[in-house]
Design an enzyme around this catalytic site. Structure first.
Site, PDB file in Angstrom:
ATOM      1  N   GLY A   1       0.989  -1.214   0.094  1.00  9.70           N
ATOM      2  CA  GLY A   1      -0.052   0.049   0.088  1.00  9.70           C
ATOM      3  C   GLY A   1       0.816   1.196   0.139  1.00  9.70           C
TER       4      GLY A   1
ATOM      5  N   ASP B   1      -1.105   4.490  -6.406  1.00  8.69           N
ATOM      6  CA  ASP B   1       0.306   4.224  -5.986  1.00  8.69           C
ATOM      7  C   ASP B   1       1.137   5.282  -6.498  1.00  8.69           C
ATOM      8  OD1 ASP B   1      -1.277   1.390  -5.890  1.00  8.69           O
ATOM      9  OD2 ASP B   1       0.571   1.302  -4.748  1.00  8.69           O
TER      10      ASP B   1
HETATM   11  O1  MRU Z   1       0.695  -4.146  -4.356  1.00 14.94           O
HETATM   12  P1  MRU Z   1       0.078  -3.538  -3.285  1.00 14.94           P
HETATM   13  O2  MRU Z   1      -0.793  -4.066  -2.407  1.00 14.94           O
HETATM   14  O3  MRU Z   1       1.010  -2.696  -2.562  1.00 14.94           O
HETATM   15  O4  MRU Z   1      -0.806  -2.366  -4.032  1.00 14.94           O
HETATM   16  C1  MRU Z   1      -1.585  -1.606  -3.373  1.00 14.94           C
HETATM   17  C2  MRU Z   1      -2.542  -0.616  -4.106  1.00 14.94           C
HETATM   18  O5  MRU Z   1      -2.645  -0.888  -5.394  1.00 14.94           O
HETATM   19  C3  MRU Z   1      -3.653   0.012  -3.190  1.00 14.94           C
HETATM   20  O6  MRU Z   1      -4.722   0.261  -4.187  1.00 14.94           O
HETATM   21  C4  MRU Z   1      -2.780   1.390  -3.277  1.00 14.94           C
HETATM   22  O7  MRU Z   1      -1.455   1.469  -2.825  1.00 14.94           O
HETATM   23  C5  MRU Z   1      -3.474   2.602  -2.648  1.00 14.94           C
HETATM   24  S1  MRU Z   1      -3.164   2.557  -0.831  1.00 14.94           S
HETATM   25  C6  MRU Z   1      -3.960   3.577  -0.058  1.00 14.94           C
END
Ligand code: MRU
Length: 360
Positions: A47, A241
């Protein structure tokens, strides 16, 4: 419990190993830069905002481990580069590591360098909590308005991946307006995309909503379009992200398809983000945001809980190729607006920069 915290009982940084949730709550202590990198790369923490805060504490941990070397600056520059390289898409990581690094005075005493790094990492963590709280405040009227239009009937919100408290430090981004509306006793229900291959929606968003008591239903990633065609989604709210200052949004793979379906069905599509997720240099998100490709084994195998432990099973022919693109980019034209800690704006350069004039 926050997703990351400084434990004063043993002066260490602690995180939840999110790979094991919702089945097992395991806490990990981060004591070295390689451990921090593993935690980010292997997604104990994930995240965008949480990756950022972990990177910030990573600089503190690097400072704590400074060896006897000629140049502290040289050493910390190299350690910070390693931290920034741990995952490529979430810009919060680069932003947070650089913010802590830039605070350091390399001619100071090592003890002072450590203290400054810790203070800055703490400040980033607290700011992200406050940013998410404000995202909730600004996003709440969107849900209130729909509820009013529906005469108090259930507001159906669709979200993708996990942009909740576990992806941040508290509140979450996409979930903050949902929690604010829930606290105001607005009748709502959340469609939770399971989010293959690592199932952050099914494992983490569902877990968070369950713990808070918010009505929700987990759906496969391909269900959203069908629900939208049948008026079963009133609003989509996702996280991001990395967002170009022109409004293009990188988020978990599959977000783009949800935005296309939302546009086709005239359903508002909002992206919730703190300013740490804007990339103030990238103009064309599709061309220039780096998209992480992860291990194809994440597609070949599925992990789940069985007989008291986490098991891994194969779900496709061993010899078949698999490609694991972790993110996609939703172009600004498909986005209704951004919910930020400074308010809501349209997804275009002028609107974004008028909310953040300091970035002009
Ligand atoms: O691969 P991840 O679990 O880190 O991806 C996270 C996401 O795509 C979330 O939607 C994004 O980080 C938004 S965080 C508030």
């Amino acid at each position: 419990m926050r997703s990351i915290w400084f434990d004063t009982t043993d002066n260490s940084v602690k995180v939840i190993d999110q790979r094991k949730l919702p089945h097992i709550t395991a806490i990990e202590k981060l004591e070295s830069v390689p451990q921090v990198i593993t935690a980010i790369k292997d997604m104990y923490v994930r995240g965008a905002p949480l990756i950022g805060v972990t990177g910030a504490y990573g600089v503190y941990i690097a400072a704590k481990n400074i060896p006897d070397c000629k140049s502290i600056k040289f050493y910390l520059t190299a350690e910070c580069q390693k931290l920034k390289d741990a995952r490529p898409t979430a810009v919060n990581l680069i932003w947070a590591v650089e913010r802590v690094f830039e605070k350091l005075n390399f001619s100071a005493d090592i003890k002072d360098i450590i203290n400054i790094a810790k203070k800055e990492a703490d400040a980033i963590a607290e700011e992200e909590v406050e940013n998410c709280r404000k995202i909730g405040e600004y996003g709440l009227p969107l849900i209130e308005e729909i509820s009013k239009k529906k005469n108090g009937k259930t507001v159906n919100i669709l979200t993708h991946c996990n942009a909740g408290r576990l992806a941040c430090v508290e509140y979450g981004t996409a979930t903050a307006p949902i929690y604010a509306a829930f606290d105001k006793e607005i009748d709502l229900h959340v469609w939770v995309d399971e989010t293959r291959p690592l199932n952050q929606g099914a494992r983490l968003t569902a877990y968070e909503l369950e713990e808070k008591g918010v009505k929700h239903t987990v759906i496969t990633d391909n269900t959203g379009g069908h629900l939208m065609q049948h008026s079963l989604v009133d609003i989509t709210i996702v996280g991001t992200d990395r967002t170009a200052y022109t409004g293009d949004v990188a988020n978990k793979i599959g977000t783009y398809l949800k935005a296309l379906a939302a546009k086709d069905n005239n359903i508002p599509f909002y992206v919730a983000l703190p300013s740490s997720t804007f990339d103030w240099e990238i103009e064309d998100g599709i061309k220039d945001i780096p998209i992480e490709k992860r291990d194809p084994d994440e597609i070949r195998y599925v992990e789940g809980f069985c007989s008291g432990k986490i098991e891994k099973v194969a779900i496709m022919p061993e010899q078949s190729a698999a490609a694991n693109y972790a993110f996609d980019v939703t172009p600004a034209r498909l986005i209704t607006g951004f919910i930020t800690e400074r308010g809501i704006c349209k997804a275009n350069k002028d609107a974004i920069l008028s909310l953040f004039p300091d970035k002009r």
